[in-house]
Design an enzyme around this catalytic site. Structure first.
Site, PDB file in Angstrom:
ATOM      1  N   GLU A  40       0.833  -1.201   0.000  1.00 25.97           N
ATOM      2  CA  GLU A  40       0.000   0.000   0.000  1.00 25.97           C
ATOM      3  C   GLU A  40       0.869   1.252   0.000  1.00 25.97           C
ATOM      4  O   GLU A  40       1.915   1.302   0.641  1.00 25.97           O
ATOM      5  CB  GLU A  40      -0.887  -0.029   1.246  1.00 25.97           C
ATOM      6  CG  GLU A  40      -1.868   1.128   1.363  1.00 25.97           C
ATOM      7  CD  GLU A  40      -2.704   1.049   2.635  1.00 25.97           C
ATOM      8  OE1 GLU A  40      -3.809   1.614   2.634  1.00 25.97           O
ATOM      9  OE2 GLU A  40      -2.249   0.430   3.616  1.00 25.97           O
ATOM     10  N   LYS A 110      -9.791   1.233  -2.508  1.00 25.25           N
ATOM     11  CA  LYS A 110     -10.011   0.702  -1.165  1.00 25.25           C
ATOM     12  C   LYS A 110     -11.408   1.071  -0.656  1.00 25.25           C
ATOM     13  O   LYS A 110     -11.801   2.242  -0.657  1.00 25.25           O
ATOM     14  CB  LYS A 110      -8.942   1.259  -0.231  1.00 25.25           C
ATOM     15  CG  LYS A 110      -8.982   0.718   1.192  1.00 25.25           C
ATOM     16  CD  LYS A 110      -7.843   1.346   1.988  1.00 25.25           C
ATOM     17  CE  LYS A 110      -7.795   0.854   3.419  1.00 25.25           C
ATOM     18  NZ  LYS A 110      -6.708   1.548   4.178  1.00 25.25           N
ATOM     19  N   CYS A 151      -5.222  -3.417   2.654  1.00 22.54           N
ATOM     20  CA  CYS A 151      -4.970  -3.174   4.082  1.00 22.54           C
ATOM     21  C   CYS A 151      -6.210  -3.392   4.975  1.00 22.54           C
ATOM     22  O   CYS A 151      -6.572  -4.514   5.259  1.00 22.54           O
ATOM     23  CB  CYS A 151      -4.379  -1.785   4.271  1.00 22.54           C
ATOM     24  SG  CYS A 151      -3.484  -1.576   5.846  1.00 22.54           S
TER      25      CYS A 151
END
Length: 266
Positions: A40, A110, A151
């Site tokens: 990330e 995300k 994440c």
């Protein structure tokens, strides 16, 4: 299919970050990887005031990794970067995947944003500066259906179940897990996602310190559908590789058919 995870210590120098990432991709290709996965925020980790101007999906960041994929002849998952967002105050946290011809084949933004208050440890509101994505993505990488995530998504099993139901056999998790949560939760959550969805999980993490006063956990790893860690990076910048045995995946799904046996409930 041979896969590499590239463990990076990105900081507030974008040019340096990209140079190190390119070197790691070269190491992955030299090790025979078909696919290399970066963590990330490859482009920048540091104070918000120093964030480079966010770019569109077809900007310089994308061009850099498209060229790397083409030059090395491998699939490149470029971790994630700060994509220009829906308004001046927010970016998207976005993954780009390139094939060996350097073509952009998938984009994922995300979905779950890291808004947490852990007294005495961390206060972080990702949603103040990042807009959420709204679309799960399954794409094919070298013929393997692959589910994308980033994440904090890791803590939401319903996303990964949807990816598996939509056909994913490989789940990719670029991350910048913090030290205080990573040491207790990172491996446990990754192995759980592999076991419950009977998928390979490839997780590339940031490692080390960056401003303002944060430390990333690292321990990038590759996990098989039985939940066994088949490769793990040491606590340093570098790459590790492993072979994905898709016949083993099929054997596990056939002998313990938990995906086939699932029943929807209210």
């Amino acid at each position: 299919m041979r896969v590499a995870v590239c463990q990076l210590n990105a900081r507030d120098d974008r040019t340096h970050n990209l140079a190190v990432a390119r070197d790691l991709l070269g190491r992955a290709a030299a090790a025979g990887a078909t696919l290399a996965v970066l963590p990330e925020y490859v482009d920048y980790l540091g104070p918000g005031a120093g964030l480079p101007k966010p770019e569109p999906v077809d900007g310089e960041f994308a061009a850099f990794f498209a060229e790397a994929a083409r030059d090395l002849g491998i699939w490149v998952h470029a971790g994630s970067f700060h994509e220009a967002g829906p308004d001046p105050d927010r970016t998207f946290n976005t993954s780009l995947i390139f094939n060996p011809a350097g073509e952009l084949v998938a984009t994922y933004r995300k979905i779950h944003l890291y808004d947490v208050e852990i007294p005495g440890r961390v206060s972080y509101q990702e949603s103040r500066t990042v807009a959420p994505g709204d679309r799960p993505v399954v794409t094919e990488i070298d013929g393997v259906p692959t589910g994308l995530s980033i994440c904090y998504d890791l803590r939401f099993p319903e996303l990964y179940r949807r990816l598996a139901v939509e056909g994913a056999k490989l789940l990719v998790v670029p991350a910048a897990f913090m030290m205080h949560t990573g040491r207790d939760h990172w491996e446990v959550l990754l192995r759980a996602r592999a076991i419950e969805n009977q998928c390979y999980v490839v997780a590339a993490g940031q490692i080390g310190d960056h401003e303002p006063g944060r430390t990333c956990f690292g321990r990038s790893m590759i996990i098989d559908p039985w939940g066994t860690v088949v490769a793990q990076a040491p606590d340093a910048v570098g790459t590790v590789t492993a072979e994905l045995d898709l016949e083993r995946l099929d054997e596990i799904r056939n002998s313990l058919p938990s995906l086939a046996n699932r029943r929807l409930t209210l």
